[in-house]
Design an enzyme around this catalytic site. Structure first.
Site, PDB file in Angstrom:
ATOM      1  N   GLU A 163     -88.545  31.907 103.516  1.00  0.00           N
ATOM      2  CA  GLU A 163     -87.293  31.348 103.749  1.00  0.00           C
ATOM      3  C   GLU A 163     -86.901  31.068 105.197  1.00  0.00           C
ATOM      4  O   GLU A 163     -87.235  31.962 106.072  1.00  0.00           O
ATOM      5  CB  GLU A 163     -86.285  32.479 103.078  1.00  0.00           C
ATOM      6  CG  GLU A 163     -84.807  31.783 103.136  1.00  0.00           C
ATOM      7  CD  GLU A 163     -83.815  32.663 102.470  1.00  0.00           C
ATOM      8  OE1 GLU A 163     -82.760  32.310 102.255  1.00  0.00           O
ATOM      9  OE2 GLU A 163     -84.264  33.787 101.755  1.00  0.00           O
ATOM     10  N   LYS A 197     -82.425  30.478  96.430  1.00  0.00           N
ATOM     11  CA  LYS A 197     -81.895  31.480  95.401  1.00  0.00           C
ATOM     12  C   LYS A 197     -82.261  30.867  94.218  1.00  0.00           C
ATOM     13  O   LYS A 197     -82.217  29.666  93.879  1.00  0.00           O
ATOM     14  CB  LYS A 197     -80.261  31.384  95.286  1.00  0.00           C
ATOM     15  CG  LYS A 197     -79.686  32.479  96.257  1.00  0.00           C
ATOM     16  CD  LYS A 197     -79.763  33.758  95.637  1.00  0.00           C
ATOM     17  CE  LYS A 197     -79.504  34.972  96.535  1.00  0.00           C
ATOM     18  NZ  LYS A 197     -80.862  35.424  97.323  1.00  0.00           N
TER      19      LYS A 197
END
Length: 418
Positions: free
Chosen positions: A221, A237
Site C-alpha cells: 500500500e 480496502k
C-alpha cells in the site's frame, strides 16, 4: 542493460553492503509497473545528518530539517504522531520503542532504474565496491515462537463491541488490529527481509534499519506520493485469498470486484481520503482516478482506489503529509472517533505499525508507504512483533474478520515459523 539475474545479484549485494552501516533504508518496487514510482529500487546508507523526535512538534521539526539540508532524506512517521495532530493519547504497551519520527540525510544513495545503477550521493566508486561485495553465507534460521496478544474469542468479542458502536452511530467503520509477538527472538534481519520479499514481493516493500531497530516490510500500500504539484493516495480496502487454480483465482477476483460489503468499506475510506486531501488541495482539484481497482499479489487480491489532487502552492508539502496522517485505511470514519476507539479496544501500542516510511527528494517530491504486512524487530531487547487488522463495518462477520487477519499474516507466518 543488466540481465534480471545480474540485477537481483546487484540488489542483494547492495542491500547487504548497506546493512553494514548503523542506519540504512532500502525501498523496492519489485518490478511492479507503477506510474508514480521514480526508481525500481533505491538504497540510502550511513548518516550524514539525522532527526529523531517525539510527537509534539515533530512535523515542524521535519520542515526545519528539510529546509536546512535541501537534500534527499529518508525516514518514517509513527502512527502515534496522531497525538500531535489531534487531542489523542497512546497508552497501550509498546515492546519495540521506535521513535515517533526519524529522518536522515544519507552519506550514500544509489538509485536503480531500467537496468542501470546511479550514485545520487557519495563517491561514484561505490558501485564497484558493491559489485565486489561478498554476501555472507545464509545462517540457518531458527523458527520464532509467536504468541498473540488476543485470543480468537477475545478478538471476536471486541469486534462485536465495535459493531455495537457502529449500530449506535458513533462510527461507520474502524480499522481494528491485533499483535503477534515473540520475546527473546533471535533473527538475522536482512536475511529475514530477503525471505519475506521472496515469499511476498510487493510494490512498496522496504528494509529500514535504524541502529538496533528494524522494519522488514512487504507492504502493498502507498500512503501518499507527490510528483510535481500532484498528490496521489492509494488506499487499500478489500481483500480476498488467492487460489492455485487459475480459473478459480479469476472467479475469486471477480467476486471481490463485485462484493458489495468490500465496495462499501472501500468507498468510505475513499471519501475520508478525499476529505483529507481537500485540506491541502487547489479548490476543486480532488478527484478519484480509479475506484475499486483489483490488484493481485502472491497471497491476496486487493481492492485499491486512487485519489489525487493538485497541491495548493501556499501549503508546505510536509503539511500536506500531516493533513492526511494517519492514513484513512488504517483508522476509519469519522477518523478522530475511530482513533479513540482503536486506543480503547486494541491492546498494543501501534507505534511504527500503520505509520509510514519512504523518502523526500531535494525538489520536494516524495513517496511514502503504509507500514502493514511488516515484521518489526528490536535487536537489543530481542522483541519481535507484527500486527494485522481489517476494516470493521456493521456488515462484518467477526469470525470471518479473524480469518482475514490470518490470511494477511500468512506470508510473515510462513517466514517466521520456517
Amino acid at each position: 542493460m543488466k540481465t534480471p539475474q545480474k540485477i537481483s545479484d546487484f540488489k542483494q549485494k547492495a542491500l547487504h553492503w548497506a546493512n553494514q552501516f548503523e542506519v540504512c533504508c532500502f525501498l523496492d518496487s519489485n518490478h511492479y509497473k507503477d506510474t508514480y514510482s521514480a526508481y525500481d529500487f533505491i538504497i540510502a546508507a550511513s548518516v550524514n545528518h539525522e532527526l529523531k523526535c517525539a510527537a509534539g512538534n515533530a512535523f515542524n521539526q521535519l520542515k526545519s530539517f528539510y529546509t536546512v539540508h535541501k537534500q534527499w532524506i529518508f525516514g518514517f512517521f509513527s502512527y502515534d504522531l496522531k497525538n500531535e495532530i489531534e487531542d489523542l493519547q497512546s497508552n497501550n504497551p509498546d515492546g519495540l520503542a521506535f521513535p515517533d519520527l526519524y529522518f536522515f540525510v544519507p552519506e550514500y544513495l544509489i538509485a536503480f532504474k531500467e537496468g542501470k545503477a546511479e550514485v545520487l550521493i557519495g563517491d561514484k566508486n561505490i558501485l564497484a565496491e558493491i559489485e565486489s561485495f561478498q554476501v555472507q553465507k545464509k545462517e540457518k534460521a531458527t523458527a520464532v515462537q509467536l504468541s498473540q496478544k488476543l485470543s480468537k474469542a477475545q478478538y471476536i468479542d471486541k469486534v462485536e463491541t465495535l459493531r455495537d458502536h457502529i449500530l449506535r452511530g458513533d462510527i461507520y467503520e474502524v480499522n481494528f488490529c491485533q499483535e503477534f509477538f515473540a520475546e527473546n527472538a533471535a533473527i538475522n534481519p536482512v536475511q529475514t527481509f530477503e525471505l519475506l520479499n521472496a515469499v511476498s514481493p510487493t510494490p512498496f516493500a522496504g528494509y529500514f534499519k535504524i541502529y538496533n531497530q528494524y522494519i522488514l516490510s512487504a507492504t502493498p500500500e502507498r500512503f501518499l506520493c507527490k510528483r510535481g504539484q500532484k498528490l496521489i493516495s492509494q488506499p487499500i480496502k478489500g481483500t480476498a485469498k488467492r487460489s492455485f487454480d487459475p480459473a478459480e483465482d479469476e472467479v475469486i477476483k471477480l467476486q471481490l470486484k463485485n462484493d458489495v460489503k468490500e465496495q462499501a468499506e472501500n468507498v468510505m475510506i475513499v471519501d475520508l481520503v478525499r476529505h483529507d486531501l481537500t485540506k491541502s488541495a487547489v479548490k476543486g482539484s480532488v478527484k478519484v482516478e480509479e475506484l475499486f481497482g483489483i490488484y493481485s499479489f502472491p497471497q491476496v487480491h486487493q481492492m485499491i482506489s486512487t485519489i489525487s489532487c493538485e497541491l495548493n502552492p501556499e501549503i508546505h508539502f510536509i503539511d500536506a503529509i500531516k493533513n492526511a496522517f494517519p492514513m484513512g485505511s488504517m483508522t476509519g470514519a469519522p477518523k478522530v472517533k475511530a482513533m479513540k476507539l482503536i486506543e480503547e479496544y486494541e491492546v498494543s501500542k501501534r507505534g511504527i505499525y500503520s505509520g509510514s516510511f519512504g523518502c523526500i527528494s531535494p525538489d520536494g517530491d516524495f513517496d511514502f508507504n503504509v507500514i502493514i504486512r511488516s515484521i518489526l524487530y528490536n535487536s537489543e531487547s530481542k522483541y519481535l512483533s507484527f500486527q494485522v487488522g481489517g476494516a470493521i463495518t456493521y456488515q462484518s462477520n467477526a469470525a470471518a474478520e479473524y480469518e482475514e487477519c490470518l490470511l494477511k499474516a500468512s506470508a510473515i507466518l510462513k517466514v517466521l515459523e520456517g
